[in-house]
Structures are given as C-alpha cells and as structure tokens.
Design a protein around this motif. Structure first.
Motif, PDB file in Angstrom:
ATOM      1  N   SER A   1       0.831  -1.205   0.000  1.00  0.00           N
ATOM      2  CA  SER A   1       0.000   0.000   0.000  1.00  0.00           C
ATOM      3  C   SER A   1       0.868   1.259   0.000  1.00  0.00           C
ATOM      4  CB  SER A   1      -0.907   0.016   1.235  1.00  0.00           C
ATOM      5  OG  SER A   1      -1.626   1.236   1.307  1.00  0.00           O
ATOM      6  N   VAL A   2       0.424   2.247  -0.782  1.00  0.00           N
ATOM      7  CA  VAL A   2       0.987   3.598  -0.684  1.00  0.00           C
ATOM      8  C   VAL A   2      -0.070   4.417   0.065  1.00  0.00           C
ATOM      9  CG1 VAL A   2       1.950   5.563  -1.927  1.00  0.00           C
ATOM     10  CG2 VAL A   2       2.141   3.266  -2.908  1.00  0.00           C
ATOM     11  N   PRO A   3       0.072   4.565   1.383  1.00  0.00           N
ATOM     12  CA  PRO A   3      -0.997   5.158   2.189  1.00  0.00           C
ATOM     13  C   PRO A   3      -1.015   6.685   2.125  1.00  0.00           C
ATOM     14  CG  PRO A   3       0.790   4.406   3.615  1.00  0.00           C
ATOM     15  CD  PRO A   3       1.192   4.085   2.204  1.00  0.00           C
ATOM     16  N   LEU A   4      -1.937   7.227   1.340  1.00  0.00           N
ATOM     17  CA  LEU A   4      -2.071   8.672   1.175  1.00  0.00           C
ATOM     18  C   LEU A   4      -3.516   9.098   1.427  1.00  0.00           C
ATOM     19  CD1 LEU A   4       0.106   9.043  -2.060  1.00  0.00           C
ATOM     20  CD2 LEU A   4       0.717   9.889   0.220  1.00  0.00           C
ATOM     21  N   GLN A   5      -4.084   8.595   2.516  1.00  0.00           N
ATOM     22  CA  GLN A   5      -5.460   8.911   2.908  1.00  0.00           C
ATOM     23  C   GLN A   5      -6.428   8.573   1.762  1.00  0.00           C
ATOM     24  OE1 GLN A   5      -4.987  12.977   4.344  1.00  0.00           O
ATOM     25  NE2 GLN A   5      -4.516  12.224   6.393  1.00  0.00           N
ATOM     26  N   ASN A   6      -7.189   9.559   1.274  1.00  0.00           N
ATOM     27  CA  ASN A   6      -8.190   9.238   0.244  1.00  0.00           C
ATOM     28  C   ASN A   6      -7.573   9.015  -1.136  1.00  0.00           C
ATOM     29  OD1 ASN A   6      -7.514  11.941  -0.087  1.00  0.00           O
ATOM     30  ND2 ASN A   6      -9.551  12.532  -0.814  1.00  0.00           N
ATOM     31  N   ARG A   7      -6.269   9.166  -1.245  1.00  0.00           N
ATOM     32  CA  ARG A   7      -5.591   8.906  -2.530  1.00  0.00           C
ATOM     33  C   ARG A   7      -4.640   7.716  -2.431  1.00  0.00           C
ATOM     34  NH1 ARG A   7      -2.274  12.524  -3.097  1.00  0.00           N
ATOM     35  NH2 ARG A   7      -2.590  13.441  -1.048  1.00  0.00           N
ATOM     36  N   SER A   8      -4.858   6.872  -1.435  1.00  0.00           N
ATOM     37  CA  SER A   8      -4.035   5.663  -1.284  1.00  0.00           C
ATOM     38  C   SER A   8      -4.251   4.726  -2.475  1.00  0.00           C
ATOM     39  CB  SER A   8      -4.403   4.943   0.011  1.00  0.00           C
ATOM     40  OG  SER A   8      -4.181   5.772   1.130  1.00  0.00           O
ATOM     41  N   TYR A   9      -3.236   3.946  -2.773  1.00  0.00           N
ATOM     42  CA  TYR A   9      -3.369   2.986  -3.875  1.00  0.00           C
ATOM     43  C   TYR A   9      -2.440   1.803  -3.654  1.00  0.00           C
ATOM     44  CZ  TYR A   9       0.771   5.533  -5.632  1.00  0.00           C
ATOM     45  OH  TYR A   9       2.003   6.141  -5.761  1.00  0.00           O
ATOM     46  N   PRO A  10      -2.753   0.679  -4.319  1.00  0.00           N
ATOM     47  CA  PRO A  10      -1.925  -0.520  -4.150  1.00  0.00           C
ATOM     48  C   PRO A  10      -0.840  -0.634  -5.217  1.00  0.00           C
ATOM     49  CG  PRO A  10      -3.909  -1.091  -5.335  1.00  0.00           C
ATOM     50  CD  PRO A  10      -3.989   0.396  -5.074  1.00  0.00           C
ATOM     51  N   ILE A  11       0.235  -1.315  -4.842  1.00  0.00           N
ATOM     52  CA  ILE A  11       1.243  -1.787  -5.794  1.00  0.00           C
ATOM     53  C   ILE A  11       1.108  -3.307  -5.810  1.00  0.00           C
ATOM     54  CG2 ILE A  11       3.692  -1.914  -6.377  1.00  0.00           C
ATOM     55  CD1 ILE A  11       4.071   0.547  -4.479  1.00  0.00           C
ATOM     56  N   TRP A  12       0.716  -3.864  -6.947  1.00  0.00           N
ATOM     57  CA  TRP A  12       0.544  -5.305  -7.066  1.00  0.00           C
ATOM     58  C   TRP A  12       1.755  -5.903  -7.776  1.00  0.00           C
ATOM     59  CZ3 TRP A  12      -4.564  -3.384  -9.291  1.00  0.00           C
ATOM     60  CH2 TRP A  12      -5.531  -3.253  -8.275  1.00  0.00           C
ATOM     61  N   ILE A  13       2.326  -6.960  -7.234  1.00  0.00           N
ATOM     62  CA  ILE A  13       3.528  -7.575  -7.807  1.00  0.00           C
ATOM     63  C   ILE A  13       3.341  -9.080  -7.918  1.00  0.00           C
ATOM     64  CG2 ILE A  13       6.031  -7.858  -7.594  1.00  0.00           C
ATOM     65  CD1 ILE A  13       6.046  -5.463  -5.667  1.00  0.00           C
ATOM     66  N   GLU A  14       3.499  -9.581  -9.138  1.00  0.00           N
ATOM     67  CA  GLU A  14       3.416 -11.041  -9.347  1.00  0.00           C
ATOM     68  C   GLU A  14       3.880 -11.363 -10.762  1.00  0.00           C
ATOM     69  OE1 GLU A  14      -0.259 -13.860 -10.069  1.00  0.00           O
ATOM     70  OE2 GLU A  14      -0.131 -13.381  -7.930  1.00  0.00           O
TER      71      GLU A  14
ATOM     72  N   ASP B   1      11.127   2.391  -9.242  1.00  0.00           N
ATOM     73  CA  ASP B   1      11.263   3.813  -8.949  1.00  0.00           C
ATOM     74  C   ASP B   1      10.179   4.685  -9.565  1.00  0.00           C
ATOM     75  OD1 ASP B   1      12.999   5.887  -7.671  1.00  0.00           O
ATOM     76  OD2 ASP B   1      13.209   6.579  -9.728  1.00  0.00           O
ATOM     77  N   SER B   2      10.242   4.922 -10.872  1.00  0.00           N
ATOM     78  CA  SER B   2       9.464   6.016 -11.446  1.00  0.00           C
ATOM     79  C   SER B   2       7.957   5.775 -11.471  1.00  0.00           C
ATOM     80  CB  SER B   2       9.958   6.335 -12.866  1.00  0.00           C
ATOM     81  OG  SER B   2       9.821   5.220 -13.716  1.00  0.00           O
ATOM     82  N   SER B   3       7.516   4.515 -11.438  1.00  0.00           N
ATOM     83  CA  SER B   3       6.067   4.244 -11.497  1.00  0.00           C
ATOM     84  C   SER B   3       5.376   4.504 -10.158  1.00  0.00           C
ATOM     85  CB  SER B   3       5.809   2.797 -11.933  1.00  0.00           C
ATOM     86  OG  SER B   3       6.231   1.891 -10.924  1.00  0.00           O
ATOM     87  N   ILE B   4       6.172   4.657  -9.096  1.00  0.00           N
ATOM     88  CA  ILE B   4       5.624   4.800  -7.735  1.00  0.00           C
ATOM     89  C   ILE B   4       5.832   6.229  -7.244  1.00  0.00           C
ATOM     90  CG2 ILE B   4       5.785   3.960  -5.353  1.00  0.00           C
ATOM     91  CD1 ILE B   4       7.178   1.417  -6.638  1.00  0.00           C
ATOM     92  N   GLY B   5       4.779   6.849  -6.768  1.00  0.00           N
ATOM     93  CA  GLY B   5       4.961   8.154  -6.128  1.00  0.00           C
ATOM     94  C   GLY B   5       4.333   9.334  -6.826  1.00  0.00           C
ATOM     95  N   GLY B   6       3.836   9.124  -8.070  1.00  0.00           N
ATOM     96  CA  GLY B   6       3.052  10.159  -8.720  1.00  0.00           C
ATOM     97  C   GLY B   6       3.816  11.256  -9.429  1.00  0.00           C
TER      98      GLY B   6
END
Length: 359
Positions: free
Chosen positions: A5-18, A137-142
């Motif tokens: 989880s990238v916990p950003l309150q109402n803008r939180s989102y998951p990173i799925w890896i498989e 790196d670049s795909s995470i964090g907006g």
C-alpha cells in the motif's frame, strides 16, 4: 500476489507484484470498469510485445479500449509531442471519466502520467511498468513530467496513480543494458535506506543482472517498492525525506543532460552520480572509507559505459539550473553510512568539480 500500500489517505493505492500479472489484468481491473473509455499509452516496441495482446484481452472482457502510440525515446516527453496527443484523446471521445494505462518504462509513465494529470484537469491512470527502472522507482509516487532543452522533467506535476501493476516476467524481453542500467537505482535504495538490501544485492548482483533467480528478483523489486512507498507516504511532495531519493541524481541528471539521453542511460548516470556523491560524503567527513569502498565495489561490477571527456564546469552549470537548486544553492544527498542519508546545501564548488574529475 504481493500487495504493497501507498498510504495517502483518500488517494491511497496498491502496488501489485506477481510474475504473469499482465495476463490477469482484465480480472484485476474489472471492479474499476464503469463503461468508461480506457486508453493504453505505449511505444511501438512495447505495443508489439504486450500492448496489442493487452488491448484485445481487455476488449474481450468488456472494456472500451483505445491505444495511443507515443514517440520513441525521450521524444515522448516533449511539449511539442503532447499537443497532438490531447487532440487525439478528444477525437476518441475521452472525458473526465476516462482511465489511462501507462504501459512502458519511465518515459511512458512520465508522459502518460502528465497527460492524465492535465487532460480535463485530471483523470485516473494506472502504471504498468515494463522496465526494472520503472518498477522500482518512477512508477511509484506520482511524479510526472516532460523535458525542456535546459534539462529533464522541468515541467510536471505530482499526480498519483490509482494502482501500480508490476509483472517481473516482462523484464525477460529487456536488453541486458536496460537491466544493468536500472541496477543503479536498485543499489541506490540500499545505499540510502536499507543496508540489508544493499548487502543482498551486492552478494547476488550477477544473478540479478542475468535474471537468473526470479524469486530473488521479485523480492528485491518488492523491497525497493516498499521503501519508495513508505518515503512517499511520509513526504508526498518532496519537501523533506523524499528528497533523499535524489542520491546520485544531482550530478547524474547533469551528466545525462550533457551527453544526451541516448549516450548515457538514466541508471548509468545515477551510478556515476552516486560515486561522486560518495566521494563528497568522505570529504565532508560523514562517511567511512570502508563504506565508500563497498559502494565503489558494487558500482564497479556494473558494465557502465566509459564517460566521454567532459568539462566539469559545464556539468556544474547544468546542475545550477536543476530543480534541486533552492535559493541558488545546489542540494546534495550524501551518505553518513550505508543505509543512512542526509541532505546538505553547503558543498563547495571546488569539491564538486574534484569529485567529477575522479569519475
């Protein structure tokens, strides 16, 4: 499936890896499908490898899908390329309910993210990185952005995705140089945040470069993603701790701009930048020689291209135009020890030039 989880309150989102996750994407995205337009942004080679199949599988699952082909290379991140793309989106009938899919490396993610942030004042998008560099790196964090002649990512906005979908199996199609280049950013996480992952990478670098151990690779990607997610959650807009992720980037970005983005890949430039920052860390009296030697040893194992001759003063001028300059002071991320970084703004110009002369 690993979920971070990238916990950003109402803008939180998951990173799925498989491994193999791309094939499951229609099922994964089904809860988000409200009959809106879905647009895949990608580049020609990636479209041939994955984009066409993804579009067909989404269509078969009831998605309304369009495809936008971005220019190859860094040309996709030019303001001149974007105007035609915005017109294309209007012709496709896209609106504020549309969802964009960024299928590609960092260039695609940066460009598609910027388009998502600015089209109709902001629409949803999902990152589907296809390169190791983008996965860790670049795909995470907006962070999104486009380039100017003066440097990289000087126009941009922070616009968080709705999800990041990481399928390490996609890396099998990458050229060796793309893997080795990205390893610079992977090493960075260990150097600034996690001595254990630094040691793990150092002990297994050959297997990681050859993609010889998928389980280990997935573990390293997951750890880097978690480290990035935690930093972003603490400092989304890069006002404090997130700035340590720029270790190696102050000089690295300037080298990249000076030589051209094709001569020196991003991760290669960052590797050289980390070496220079390591030297500055010793000169500053923060870092022990033995820690620098370990950093130098692991970077020395990467098949980096030899730098063409350059004038350090030219690089310094480029650095002074960088986003990391505040109040006319160049900010550097230095190491106190492996796994612990600090931000400083008082590095002497002569010291910077000396560090570059030793590259």
């Amino acid at each position: 499936m690993q979920s971070i989880s990238v916990p950003l309150q109402n803008r939180s989102y998951p990173i799925w890896i498989e491994n193999g996750l791309l094939a499951k994407l229609p099922e994964l995205l089904k809860p988000m499908n409200q009959n809106q337009k879905w647009v895949i942004f990608s580049q020609n080679e990636i479209i041939s490898l994955y984009g066409n199949n993804l579009r067909e599988s989404l269509k078969s699952a009831g998605f309304q899908v369009e495809l936008v082909v971005l220019p190859d290379g860094e040309k996709a991140k030019s303001l001149s390329a974007l105007e035609g793309i915005f017109s294309q989106l209007m012709e496709m009938g896209c609106d504020r309910s549309s969802t964009f899919l960024a299928l590609g490396g960092g260039v695609v993610g940066d460009a598609a993210g910027f388009i998502a942030a600015t089209f109709m004042r902001g629409v949803d998008y999902i990152q589907i990185p296809t390169t190791l560099l983008a996965m860790v790196d670049s795909s995470i964090g907006g962070k999104t952005g486009v380039n100017l002649p003066a440097g990289k990512n000087l126009v941009g906005v922070i616009w968080q995705p709705k999800a990041v979908v990481i399928d390490p199996k996609l890396l099998e199609s990458l050229p060796e140089r793309e893997i080795s280049s990205a390893m610079g950013e992977v090493i960075k996480y260990g150097a600034i945040l996690d001595r254990d992952i630094f040691d793990l990478i150092s002990s297994n670098l050959e297997d990681l470069l050859k993609l010889a151990n998928p389980e280990l690779l997935t573990k390293v990607i997951g750890r880097c993603a978690k480290l990035k997610a935690d930093v972003v959650a603490e400092d989304e807009r890069e006002g404090g701790k997130r700035r340590i992720l720029n270790f190696g980037h102050t000089i690295g970005h300037a080298l990249e701009t000076n030589f051209g983005f094709d001569t020196l890949r991003h991760g290669e430039a960052i590797a050289y930048g980390m070496l220079a920052a390591g030297k500055l860390s010793i000169e500053d009296g923060r870092m022990k020689n033995e820690d620098f030697e370990l950093l130098e040893e692991i970077i020395g194992k990467l098949p980096l291209p030899v730098l063409p001759k350059f004038d350090p003063n030219d690089i310094l001028q480029i650095m002074q135009r960088d986003k990391k300059v505040r109040g006319r002071k160049i900010h550097f991320v230095l190491l106190e020890e492996l796994g612990k970084a600090v931000i400083v703004d008082d590095v002497a110009k002569r010291s910077i030039i000396n560090a570059m002369e030793g590259l």
